[in-house]
Motif scaffolding. Structure first.
Motif, PDB file in Angstrom:
ATOM      1  N   GLY A  42      -8.861 -31.666 -10.482  1.00 54.92           N
ATOM      2  CA  GLY A  42      -8.493 -31.807  -9.072  1.00 54.92           C
ATOM      3  C   GLY A  42      -7.575 -32.977  -8.778  1.00 54.92           C
ATOM      4  O   GLY A  42      -7.121 -33.148  -7.648  1.00 54.92           O
ATOM      5  N   SER A  43      -7.267 -33.806  -9.788  1.00 57.02           N
ATOM      6  CA  SER A  43      -6.379 -34.955  -9.569  1.00 57.02           C
ATOM      7  C   SER A  43      -4.959 -34.501  -9.268  1.00 57.02           C
ATOM      8  O   SER A  43      -4.550 -33.394  -9.618  1.00 57.02           O
ATOM      9  N   ARG A  44      -4.208 -35.396  -8.626  1.00 51.87           N
ATOM     10  CA  ARG A  44      -2.798 -35.157  -8.305  1.00 51.87           C
ATOM     11  C   ARG A  44      -1.963 -36.133  -9.120  1.00 51.87           C
ATOM     12  O   ARG A  44      -2.120 -37.348  -8.977  1.00 51.87           O
ATOM     13  N   VAL A  45      -1.059 -35.593  -9.955  1.00 47.66           N
ATOM     14  CA  VAL A  45      -0.333 -36.437 -10.904  1.00 47.66           C
ATOM     15  C   VAL A  45       1.141 -36.065 -10.922  1.00 47.66           C
ATOM     16  O   VAL A  45       1.505 -34.900 -10.771  1.00 47.66           O
ATOM     17  N   LEU A  46       1.971 -37.074 -11.111  1.00 47.29           N
ATOM     18  CA  LEU A  46       3.421 -36.915 -11.223  1.00 47.29           C
ATOM     19  C   LEU A  46       3.864 -37.319 -12.615  1.00 47.29           C
ATOM     20  O   LEU A  46       3.502 -38.392 -13.101  1.00 47.29           O
ATOM     21  N   ASP A  47       4.667 -36.458 -13.245  1.00 44.97           N
ATOM     22  CA  ASP A  47       5.396 -36.831 -14.457  1.00 44.97           C
ATOM     23  C   ASP A  47       6.761 -37.300 -13.980  1.00 44.97           C
ATOM     24  O   ASP A  47       7.612 -36.501 -13.599  1.00 44.97           O
ATOM     25  N   ALA A  48       6.962 -38.625 -13.962  1.00 40.85           N
ATOM     26  CA  ALA A  48       8.190 -39.218 -13.428  1.00 40.85           C
ATOM     27  C   ALA A  48       9.247 -39.261 -14.522  1.00 40.85           C
ATOM     28  O   ALA A  48       9.022 -39.834 -15.583  1.00 40.85           O
ATOM     29  N   GLY A  49      10.401 -38.643 -14.261  1.00 45.63           N
ATOM     30  CA  GLY A  49      11.420 -38.509 -15.284  1.00 45.63           C
ATOM     31  C   GLY A  49      10.936 -37.515 -16.326  1.00 45.63           C
ATOM     32  O   GLY A  49      10.960 -37.784 -17.528  1.00 45.63           O
ATOM     33  N   CYS A  50      10.485 -36.352 -15.876  1.00 43.59           N
ATOM     34  CA  CYS A  50       9.772 -35.400 -16.737  1.00 43.59           C
ATOM     35  C   CYS A  50      10.649 -34.755 -17.800  1.00 43.59           C
ATOM     36  O   CYS A  50      10.133 -34.191 -18.760  1.00 43.59           O
ATOM     37  N   GLY A  51      11.967 -34.816 -17.656  1.00 50.34           N
ATOM     38  CA  GLY A  51      12.839 -34.203 -18.648  1.00 50.34           C
ATOM     39  C   GLY A  51      12.555 -32.729 -18.799  1.00 50.34           C
ATOM     40  O   GLY A  51      12.500 -31.988 -17.818  1.00 50.34           O
ATOM     41  N   THR A  52      12.310 -32.292 -20.020  1.00 49.87           N
ATOM     42  CA  THR A  52      12.041 -30.879 -20.290  1.00 49.87           C
ATOM     43  C   THR A  52      10.580 -30.514 -20.056  1.00 49.87           C
ATOM     44  O   THR A  52      10.165 -29.405 -20.376  1.00 49.87           O
ATOM     45  N   GLY A  53       9.810 -31.435 -19.516  1.00 52.09           N
ATOM     46  CA  GLY A  53       8.435 -31.130 -19.115  1.00 52.09           C
ATOM     47  C   GLY A  53       7.425 -31.114 -20.237  1.00 52.09           C
ATOM     48  O   GLY A  53       6.385 -30.464 -20.135  1.00 52.09           O
ATOM     49  N   ARG A  54       7.675 -31.887 -21.285  1.00 47.03           N
ATOM     50  CA  ARG A  54       6.768 -31.845 -22.438  1.00 47.03           C
ATOM     51  C   ARG A  54       5.359 -32.313 -22.105  1.00 47.03           C
ATOM     52  O   ARG A  54       4.401 -31.903 -22.760  1.00 47.03           O
ATOM     53  N   ALA A  55       5.188 -33.151 -21.091  1.00 47.43           N
ATOM     54  CA  ALA A  55       3.843 -33.615 -20.716  1.00 47.43           C
ATOM     55  C   ALA A  55       3.127 -32.649 -19.776  1.00 47.43           C
ATOM     56  O   ALA A  55       1.910 -32.750 -19.608  1.00 47.43           O
ATOM     57  N   LEU A  56       3.842 -31.736 -19.162  1.00 48.83           N
ATOM     58  CA  LEU A  56       3.246 -30.909 -18.113  1.00 48.83           C
ATOM     59  C   LEU A  56       2.068 -30.066 -18.601  1.00 48.83           C
ATOM     60  O   LEU A  56       1.049 -29.992 -17.894  1.00 48.83           O
ATOM     61  N   PRO A  57       2.119 -29.419 -19.770  1.00 47.90           N
ATOM     62  CA  PRO A  57       0.944 -28.654 -20.197  1.00 47.90           C
ATOM     63  C   PRO A  57      -0.311 -29.522 -20.359  1.00 47.90           C
ATOM     64  O   PRO A  57      -1.407 -29.117 -19.958  1.00 47.90           O
ATOM     65  N   ALA A  58      -0.167 -30.713 -20.936  1.00 49.66           N
ATOM     66  CA  ALA A  58      -1.320 -31.604 -21.099  1.00 49.66           C
ATOM     67  C   ALA A  58      -1.820 -32.105 -19.751  1.00 49.66           C
ATOM     68  O   ALA A  58      -3.036 -32.221 -19.531  1.00 49.66           O
ATOM     69  N   LEU A  59      -0.902 -32.402 -18.828  1.00 45.69           N
ATOM     70  CA  LEU A  59      -1.315 -32.832 -17.494  1.00 45.69           C
ATOM     71  C   LEU A  59      -2.054 -31.713 -16.770  1.00 45.69           C
ATOM     72  O   LEU A  59      -3.081 -31.953 -16.127  1.00 45.69           O
ATOM     73  N   ARG A  60      -1.556 -30.489 -16.881  1.00 43.48           N
ATOM     74  CA  ARG A  60      -2.238 -29.360 -16.239  1.00 43.48           C
ATOM     75  C   ARG A  60      -3.627 -29.169 -16.841  1.00 43.48           C
ATOM     76  O   ARG A  60      -4.605 -28.950 -16.111  1.00 43.48           O
ATOM     77  N   ALA A  61      -3.736 -29.248 -18.153  1.00 38.98           N
ATOM     78  CA  ALA A  61      -5.049 -29.096 -18.792  1.00 38.98           C
ATOM     79  C   ALA A  61      -6.017 -30.169 -18.298  1.00 38.98           C
ATOM     80  O   ALA A  61      -7.204 -29.901 -18.110  1.00 38.98           O
ATOM     81  N   ALA A  62      -5.517 -31.378 -18.057  1.00 40.23           N
ATOM     82  CA  ALA A  62      -6.376 -32.482 -17.623  1.00 40.23           C
ATOM     83  C   ALA A  62      -6.865 -32.309 -16.192  1.00 40.23           C
ATOM     84  O   ALA A  62      -8.021 -32.604 -15.891  1.00 40.23           O
ATOM     85  N   VAL A  63      -6.002 -31.836 -15.294  1.00 35.71           N
ATOM     86  CA  VAL A  63      -6.386 -31.758 -13.876  1.00 35.71           C
ATOM     87  C   VAL A  63      -6.926 -30.387 -13.497  1.00 35.71           C
ATOM     88  O   VAL A  63      -7.494 -30.220 -12.411  1.00 35.71           O
ATOM     89  N   GLY A  64      -6.759 -29.407 -14.370  1.00 32.66           N
ATOM     90  CA  GLY A  64      -7.295 -28.077 -14.112  1.00 32.66           C
ATOM     91  C   GLY A  64      -6.540 -27.329 -13.027  1.00 32.66           C
ATOM     92  O   GLY A  64      -5.574 -27.835 -12.443  1.00 32.66           O
ATOM     93  N   PRO A  65      -6.999 -26.116 -12.727  1.00 33.46           N
ATOM     94  CA  PRO A  65      -6.290 -25.278 -11.758  1.00 33.46           C
ATOM     95  C   PRO A  65      -6.342 -25.816 -10.333  1.00 33.46           C
ATOM     96  O   PRO A  65      -5.485 -25.488  -9.516  1.00 33.46           O
ATOM     97  N   SER A  66      -7.325 -26.674 -10.029  1.00 28.64           N
ATOM     98  CA  SER A  66      -7.415 -27.219  -8.669  1.00 28.64           C
ATOM     99  C   SER A  66      -6.571 -28.477  -8.491  1.00 28.64           C
ATOM    100  O   SER A  66      -6.414 -28.964  -7.374  1.00 28.64           O
ATOM    101  N   GLY A  67      -6.031 -29.014  -9.573  1.00 24.28           N
ATOM    102  CA  GLY A  67      -5.207 -30.216  -9.490  1.00 24.28           C
ATOM    103  C   GLY A  67      -3.771 -29.906  -9.143  1.00 24.28           C
ATOM    104  O   GLY A  67      -3.351 -28.745  -9.093  1.00 24.28           O
ATOM    105  N   VAL A  68      -3.017 -30.953  -8.891  1.00 24.71           N
ATOM    106  CA  VAL A  68      -1.592 -30.837  -8.570  1.00 24.71           C
ATOM    107  C   VAL A  68      -0.807 -31.567  -9.647  1.00 24.71           C
ATOM    108  O   VAL A  68      -1.085 -32.742  -9.929  1.00 24.71           O
ATOM    109  N   VAL A  69       0.141 -30.872 -10.251  1.00 26.25           N
ATOM    110  CA  VAL A  69       1.022 -31.466 -11.250  1.00 26.25           C
ATOM    111  C   VAL A  69       2.459 -31.324 -10.759  1.00 26.25           C
ATOM    112  O   VAL A  69       2.913 -30.213 -10.473  1.00 26.25           O
TER     113      VAL A  69
END
Length: 199
Positions: A42-69
């Motif tokens: 459920g956390s809300r997180v920003l990947d700042a300067g995300c580039g090609t989004g390599r962190a996005l899958p791990a961030l989504r897994a961490a915050v789950g479907p109720s979180g905001v990435v």
């Protein structure tokens, strides 16, 4: 657009198409760095300067479907590469400058920045902008999949005392921008500085 922003865009536009292919083994390091943030479902997180989004899958897994990435980047070509890789399924992509984020004050629980600090034109101001969008007590992770010495060697340079990521420079820089460093690791296989947003 400022000259600094134009230079950053030019640098990353030229590298966007083969960025992931150049660093194919970084996935586990990203996942470990995201785990260190200790994000809750459920956390809300920003990947700042995300580039090609390599962190996005791990961030989504961490915050789950109720979180905001969110993934914000200044370079359209990098966001296009993120979409091509399917990472837009893990987070909402924003074409935005981290120097002026289109987000309300205190709306986020955390910010993740991979390789970000060396591309900030005005680090003190830019880190303060990241602090603005994070709630008091929220977290910041500044990450690179290899440490300072290994990165300098990759580029044929020596480490210098003015390196912003050196602990003696980074701690006061972050403190002046509203962050308190809680952990600092600089090893050959990773660089990770964690900080908490002061109230």
């Amino acid at each position: 657009m400022s000259d600094d922003a134009t230079r950053v865009q030019e640098f990353f536009t030229a590298r966007a198409d083969d960025w992931d292919a150049r660093f194919p083994d970084d996935g586990p390091a990203y996942a470990t760095a995201v785990d260190a943030l200790g994000l809750l479902p459920g956390s809300r997180v920003l990947d700042a300067g995300c580039g090609t989004g390599r962190a996005l899958p791990a961030l989504r897994a961490a915050v789950g479907p109720s979180g905001v990435v969110l993934g914000a980047d200044l370079t359209p070509a990098m966001l296009t590469a993120a979409v091509r890789a399917g990472r837009d399924r893990d987070g909402q992509l924003l074409l935005a400058d981290v120097a002026r984020l289109p987000l309300r004050t205190g709306v986020l629980d955390a910010v993740f920045g991979a390789g970000l600090i060396s591309h900030l034109p005005r680090p003190a101001e830019n880190l303060a902008e990241l602090a603005r969008v994070v709630r008091p007590g929220g977290l910041l992770a500044l990450f690179h999949p290899i440490g300072r010495a290994a990165l300098a060697a990759r580029h044929g340079r020596r480490l210098t005392p003015d390196d912003l990521r050196a602990e003696h420079n980074l701690r006061p820089l972050l403190a002046g921008a509203g962050w308190r460093v809680t952990s600092y690791v600089d090893e050959d296989e990773r660089f990770l500085a964690l900080a908490r947003r002061e109230s």
